[in-house]
Design a protein around this motif. Structure first.
Motif, PDB file in Angstrom:
ATOM      1  N   ARG A  56       0.858  -1.194   0.000  1.00 57.92           N
ATOM      2  CA  ARG A  56       0.000   0.000   0.000  1.00 57.92           C
ATOM      3  C   ARG A  56       0.895   1.246   0.000  1.00 57.92           C
ATOM      4  O   ARG A  56       0.926   2.023   0.955  1.00 57.92           O
ATOM      5  N   THR A  57       1.622   1.359  -1.096  1.00 54.14           N
ATOM      6  CA  THR A  57       2.587   2.437  -1.266  1.00 54.14           C
ATOM      7  C   THR A  57       2.435   2.962  -2.680  1.00 54.14           C
ATOM      8  O   THR A  57       2.204   2.184  -3.604  1.00 54.14           O
ATOM      9  N   ASP A  58       2.564   4.282  -2.860  1.00 51.14           N
ATOM     10  CA  ASP A  58       2.358   4.883  -4.166  1.00 51.14           C
ATOM     11  C   ASP A  58       3.555   5.741  -4.536  1.00 51.14           C
ATOM     12  O   ASP A  58       4.142   6.403  -3.689  1.00 51.14           O
ATOM     13  N   TRP A  59       3.908   5.753  -5.817  1.00 49.52           N
ATOM     14  CA  TRP A  59       5.077   6.493  -6.291  1.00 49.52           C
ATOM     15  C   TRP A  59       4.748   7.948  -6.626  1.00 49.52           C
ATOM     16  O   TRP A  59       5.647   8.725  -6.910  1.00 49.52           O
ATOM     17  N   GLY A  60       3.474   8.334  -6.597  1.00 46.14           N
ATOM     18  CA  GLY A  60       3.073   9.671  -7.017  1.00 46.14           C
ATOM     19  C   GLY A  60       3.438  10.764  -6.018  1.00 46.14           C
ATOM     20  O   GLY A  60       3.754  10.507  -4.851  1.00 46.14           O
ATOM     21  N   TYR A  61       3.360  12.005  -6.480  1.00 43.85           N
ATOM     22  CA  TYR A  61       3.787  13.124  -5.653  1.00 43.85           C
ATOM     23  C   TYR A  61       2.884  13.344  -4.445  1.00 43.85           C
ATOM     24  O   TYR A  61       3.376  13.561  -3.322  1.00 43.85           O
ATOM     25  N   GLU A  62       1.566  13.327  -4.618  1.00 49.69           N
ATOM     26  CA  GLU A  62       0.667  13.635  -3.503  1.00 49.69           C
ATOM     27  C   GLU A  62       0.885  12.662  -2.348  1.00 49.69           C
ATOM     28  O   GLU A  62       0.941  13.065  -1.179  1.00 49.69           O
ATOM     29  N   TYR A  63       1.000  11.380  -2.676  1.00 45.70           N
ATOM     30  CA  TYR A  63       1.269  10.378  -1.645  1.00 45.70           C
ATOM     31  C   TYR A  63       2.593  10.676  -0.948  1.00 45.70           C
ATOM     32  O   TYR A  63       2.691  10.657   0.286  1.00 45.70           O
ATOM     33  N   ASN A  64       3.625  10.961  -1.729  1.00 46.73           N
ATOM     34  CA  ASN A  64       4.937  11.206  -1.152  1.00 46.73           C
ATOM     35  C   ASN A  64       5.002  12.505  -0.356  1.00 46.73           C
ATOM     36  O   ASN A  64       5.738  12.601   0.623  1.00 46.73           O
ATOM     37  N   ARG A  65       4.247  13.508  -0.777  1.00 47.13           N
ATOM     38  CA  ARG A  65       4.175  14.742   0.006  1.00 47.13           C
ATOM     39  C   ARG A  65       3.602  14.454   1.393  1.00 47.13           C
ATOM     40  O   ARG A  65       4.165  14.893   2.412  1.00 47.13           O
ATOM     41  N   ASP A  66       2.488  13.720   1.435  1.00 45.71           N
ATOM     42  CA  ASP A  66       1.879  13.390   2.727  1.00 45.71           C
ATOM     43  C   ASP A  66       2.807  12.510   3.561  1.00 45.71           C
ATOM     44  O   ASP A  66       2.908  12.668   4.790  1.00 45.71           O
ATOM     45  N   LEU A  67       3.508  11.594   2.905  1.00 47.12           N
ATOM     46  CA  LEU A  67       4.447  10.725   3.609  1.00 47.12           C
ATOM     47  C   LEU A  67       5.591  11.522   4.211  1.00 47.12           C
ATOM     48  O   LEU A  67       6.004  11.272   5.354  1.00 47.12           O
ATOM     49  N   ALA A  68       6.122  12.488   3.482  1.00 51.99           N
ATOM     50  CA  ALA A  68       7.243  13.282   3.990  1.00 51.99           C
ATOM     51  C   ALA A  68       6.854  14.056   5.244  1.00 51.99           C
ATOM     52  O   ALA A  68       7.619  14.121   6.212  1.00 51.99           O
ATOM     53  N   VAL A  69       5.668  14.638   5.234  1.00 49.73           N
ATOM     54  CA  VAL A  69       5.192  15.377   6.411  1.00 49.73           C
ATOM     55  C   VAL A  69       5.010  14.413   7.583  1.00 49.73           C
ATOM     56  O   VAL A  69       5.405  14.710   8.725  1.00 49.73           O
ATOM     57  N   LEU A  70       4.408  13.254   7.310  1.00 45.80           N
ATOM     58  CA  LEU A  70       4.234  12.250   8.359  1.00 45.80           C
ATOM     59  C   LEU A  70       5.582  11.788   8.904  1.00 45.80           C
ATOM     60  O   LEU A  70       5.766  11.651  10.121  1.00 45.80           O
ATOM     61  N   ALA A  71       6.539  11.570   8.019  1.00 46.05           N
ATOM     62  CA  ALA A  71       7.842  11.060   8.435  1.00 46.05           C
ATOM     63  C   ALA A  71       8.570  12.045   9.331  1.00 46.05           C
ATOM     64  O   ALA A  71       9.147  11.655  10.358  1.00 46.05           O
ATOM     65  N   GLU A  72       8.581  13.325   8.967  1.00 44.08           N
ATOM     66  CA  GLU A  72       9.302  14.276   9.817  1.00 44.08           C
ATOM     67  C   GLU A  72       8.617  14.459  11.163  1.00 44.08           C
ATOM     68  O   GLU A  72       9.256  14.836  12.137  1.00 44.08           O
ATOM     69  N   ASN A  73       7.328  14.168  11.228  1.00 46.01           N
ATOM     70  CA  ASN A  73       6.609  14.221  12.497  1.00 46.01           C
ATOM     71  C   ASN A  73       6.673  12.898  13.250  1.00 46.01           C
ATOM     72  O   ASN A  73       6.134  12.797  14.365  1.00 46.01           O
ATOM     73  N   SER A  74       7.322  11.901  12.655  1.00 50.29           N
ATOM     74  CA  SER A  74       7.442  10.580  13.280  1.00 50.29           C
ATOM     75  C   SER A  74       8.888  10.250  13.625  1.00 50.29           C
ATOM     76  O   SER A  74       9.210   9.088  13.896  1.00 50.29           O
ATOM     77  N   GLY A  75       9.755  11.262  13.617  1.00 47.56           N
ATOM     78  CA  GLY A  75      11.122  11.061  14.070  1.00 47.56           C
ATOM     79  C   GLY A  75      12.162  10.870  12.996  1.00 47.56           C
ATOM     80  O   GLY A  75      13.339  10.661  13.301  1.00 47.56           O
ATOM     81  N   PHE A  76      11.771  10.960  11.726  1.00 48.27           N
ATOM     82  CA  PHE A  76      12.753  10.821  10.649  1.00 48.27           C
ATOM     83  C   PHE A  76      13.417  12.168  10.377  1.00 48.27           C
ATOM     84  O   PHE A  76      12.747  13.190  10.281  1.00 48.27           O
ATOM     85  N   GLU A  77      14.745  12.128  10.226  1.00 49.21           N
ATOM     86  CA  GLU A  77      15.499  13.341   9.920  1.00 49.21           C
ATOM     87  C   GLU A  77      15.861  13.440   8.449  1.00 49.21           C
ATOM     88  O   GLU A  77      16.130  14.541   7.952  1.00 49.21           O
ATOM     89  N   TYR A  78      15.887  12.312   7.740  1.00 50.37           N
ATOM     90  CA  TYR A  78      16.313  12.292   6.347  1.00 50.37           C
ATOM     91  C   TYR A  78      15.352  11.454   5.499  1.00 50.37           C
ATOM     92  O   TYR A  78      14.712  10.515   6.000  1.00 50.37           O
ATOM     93  N   ALA A  79      15.297  11.798   4.216  1.00 49.63           N
ATOM     94  CA  ALA A  79      14.627  10.975   3.211  1.00 49.63           C
ATOM     95  C   ALA A  79      15.558  10.883   2.012  1.00 49.63           C
ATOM     96  O   ALA A  79      16.221  11.859   1.661  1.00 49.63           O
ATOM     97  N   LEU A  80      15.623   9.717   1.376  1.00 50.20           N
ATOM     98  CA  LEU A  80      16.506   9.505   0.227  1.00 50.20           C
ATOM     99  C   LEU A  80      15.668   9.219  -1.014  1.00 50.20           C
ATOM    100  O   LEU A  80      15.003   8.183  -1.106  1.00 50.20           O
ATOM    101  N   SER A  81      15.703  10.144  -1.977  1.00 43.70           N
ATOM    102  CA  SER A  81      14.992   9.950  -3.239  1.00 43.70           C
ATOM    103  C   SER A  81      15.815   9.047  -4.151  1.00 43.70           C
ATOM    104  O   SER A  81      16.999   9.295  -4.397  1.00 43.70           O
ATOM    105  N   GLN A  82      15.175   8.007  -4.667  1.00 45.00           N
ATOM    106  CA  GLN A  82      15.860   7.039  -5.513  1.00 45.00           C
ATOM    107  C   GLN A  82      16.163   7.619  -6.896  1.00 45.00           C
ATOM    108  O   GLN A  82      15.443   8.489  -7.376  1.00 45.00           O
ATOM    109  N   VAL A  83      17.209   7.098  -7.514  1.00 39.02           N
ATOM    110  CA  VAL A  83      17.526   7.498  -8.883  1.00 39.02           C
ATOM    111  C   VAL A  83      17.314   6.304  -9.797  1.00 39.02           C
ATOM    112  O   VAL A  83      17.938   5.255  -9.638  1.00 39.02           O
ATOM    113  N   ARG A  84      16.384   6.432 -10.699  1.00 42.26           N
ATOM    114  CA  ARG A  84      16.117   5.433 -11.734  1.00 42.26           C
ATOM    115  C   ARG A  84      15.547   6.205 -12.907  1.00 42.26           C
ATOM    116  O   ARG A  84      14.595   6.967 -12.749  1.00 42.26           O
ATOM    117  N   TYR A  85      16.139   6.048 -14.080  1.00 40.94           N
ATOM    118  CA  TYR A  85      15.757   6.872 -15.224  1.00 40.94           C
ATOM    119  C   TYR A  85      14.859   6.174 -16.231  1.00 40.94           C
ATOM    120  O   TYR A  85      14.232   6.831 -17.061  1.00 40.94           O
TER     121      TYR A  85
END
Length: 375
Positions: free
Chosen positions: A30-59
Motif C-alpha cells: 500500500r505504497t504509491d510512487w506519485g507526488y501527492e502520496y509522497n508529500r503526505d508521507l514526507a510530512v508524516l515522516a518528519e513528524n514521526s522522528g525521521f530526519e532524512y529521506a533519500l529519493s531514488q535514482v532510476r531513469y
C-alpha cells in the motif's frame, strides 16, 4: 560501553518515487510512487522522528519499476512540502556534470534553509548509460570519477574561484552564488561495498551507506572505512540499509517476510541479479555490492532483509542499538505499507529505541542481576 556515540541514532527512509514499492514482489504494497502520496508521507515522516529521506535514482523502466520520478526535482518538491526533513537526492556522475548539479543543490539548499543533500551513486545499471549513448566505465574507474565529482562539488560550494584539474572534470575560476546555506557544504552521501567504494568514503564522503548487513559484516565495513579515513585525516559517518517489518509478535513479522519472498517477482529479481553482477562479484576482491547476495536478499534490492529489523518493536530496538554500538549513525529504512508503517514506527518502535539509548547513556546496557529472597 566505550566508543558509543552519545548522539541519538538518526533515521532516514527510502522515498518511494519509483513504482513497484521497496520489494520486488507481488505481495500487496500500500505504497504509491506519485507526488501527492509522497508529500503526505514526507510530512508524516518528519513528524514521526525521521530526519532524512533519500529519493531514488532510476531513469528508465526496469526490474519491476515501470514508472519513476526524477530524483533531484522530486527532492526539491519534498523540501518545499516539509519544514525539518533533510532530503537526499541520489545522482549519477556521468549523467550529471558536477557544476550543474552543484548549482541545482545550492539553490535547493537556500530555498529549503539548508536541508538539501546528495547521494553520489557510481552506477550499477549499465543500460541506463549505454542506452543514453553514454560511456560505461569499468568498476573502479566509476569510483575514480565519483571521487573527482565529489571534490568538484565541494570546491564549487566553498570557493569563490573554484579550480579543479582532473582526468574527468576540469574547472577554472568558476563561482557559484548563492552558496549553499549548509556548512561547510550540503552533506554528501555515498554507497558501495567494494574496496574502491570504501577507500572513496575514507577520502572524501561525509556519509558511507552500507547495503544491508549482519552484525559482523557491518562491523568489518566500519573498521575498514575508518582505517582509510584515519590514513587521510578524514572523518566519515555510517548509514545502514534495512527493511523494517514491525508486528505485535515475532511470528507475525516473520510470516510477512516469508510471504514477500514466496511472492517474489522471479523474472524481475533475476534480471536485477544479472544487471548487478558487474557491480558485485566482478570486483577483484569480491567485496562489491551484491557480491554474496542470495535470491531472497535481492527481493529487497539493497539487501534490506539482512539487517534483521524484523520482529516486535522490542526486538527491532535491540537490533538497532547493537548496530549503533558497532558504528551506525543512521538507519535507512524501507517499508511495505509506507503511511501505516512509518506512523507505527514513530509511535511504537522509535520510543523503545530512544529508551534503550538512554539506558546506554546511563551505563545500563547490561541489566543488574535480579536479587530474590531466600525461600
Amino acid at each position: 560501553m566505550p566508543g558509543i556515540e552519545s548522539e541519538p541514532l538518526k533515521f532516514a527512509y527510502w522515498v518511494p518515487n519509483v513504482s513497484g514499492g521497496l520489494v520486488t514482489s507481488d505481495i500487496e504494497q500500500r505504497t504509491d510512487w506519485g507526488y501527492e502520496y509522497n508529500r503526505d508521507l514526507a510530512v508524516l515522516a518528519e513528524n514521526s522522528g525521521f530526519e532524512y529521506a533519500l529519493s531514488q535514482v532510476r531513469y528508465t523502466a526496469s526490474y519491476g519499476a515501470a514508472y519513476q520520478h526524477e530524483s533531484t526535482g522530486f527532492s526539491l518538491a519534498l523540501l518545499l512540502a516539509t519544514q525539518r526533513l533533510k532530503v537526499i537526492a541520489a545522482i549519477h556522475p556521468g549523467l550529471w556534470h558536477p557544476g550543474v548539479l552543484a548549482k541545482f543543490i545550492a539553490s535547493a539548499d537556500v530555498i529549503s534553509g539548508g536541508r538539501a543533500a546528495v547521494n553520489v551513486v557510481s552506477g550499477w545499471f549499465k543500460d541506463e548509460f549505454t542506452n543514453l549513448g553514454e560511456a560505461w566505465l569499468e568498476h573502479d574507474e566509476r569510483y575514480r570519477r565519483s571521487e573527482e565529482f565529489i571534490r568538484v562539488l565541494k570546491e564549487l560550494w566553498t570557493s569563490d574561484h573554484a579550480e579543479f584539474n582532473g582526468d574527468f572534470y576540469r574547472i577554472h575560476d568558476f563561482d557559484i552564488k548563492p552558496k549553499p546555506v549548509g556548512r561547510p557544504h550540503p552533506e554528501i552521501f555515498q554507497g558501495g561495498n567494494s574496496t574502491a567504494a570504501r577507500k572513496l568514503a575514507g577520502r572524501v564522503s561525509d556519509w558511507y551507506f552500507s547495503n544491508g548487513k549482519d552484525f559482523d559484516g557491518f562491523s568489518e565495513q566500519v573498521s575498514e572505512v575508518r582505517g582509510y579515513a584515519v590514513e587521510n585525516d578524514h572523518s566519515v559517518r555510517f548509514g545502514l540499509n534495512g527493511f523494517l517489518i514491525a508486528r505485535e509478535t515475532d511470528s507475525e513479522a516473520k510470516a510477512v517476510l516469508r510471504e514477500i519472498v514466496e511472492k517474489a517477482n522471479t523474472d524481475a529479481v533475476e534480471g536485477f541479479r544479472n544487471a548487478v553482477k558487474q557491480a558485485g562479484s566482478s570486483t577483484s576482491d569480491k567485496k562489491g555490492m551484491w557480491a554474496d547476495s542470495e535470491f531472497k536478499d535481492l527481493v529487497q534490492y539493497n539487501d534490506g532483509f539482512r539487517t534483521g529489523l524484523i520482529g516486535t518493536p522490542e526486538q527491532i530496538a535491540d537490533q538497532a542499538i547493537e548496530y549503533k554500538t558497532r558504528g551506525a549513525n543512521l538507519l535507512l529504512l524501507g517499508f511495505l505499507h509506507y503511511l501505516e508503517d512509518v506512523e507505527h514506527f514513530g509511535k511504537h518502535v522509535l520510543p523503545v529505541i530512544r529508551a534503550k539509548e538512554a539506558d546506554l547513556e546511563r551505563g545500563a546496557a547490561t541489566p543488574e542481576p535480579l536479587v530474590t529472597s531466600a525461600p
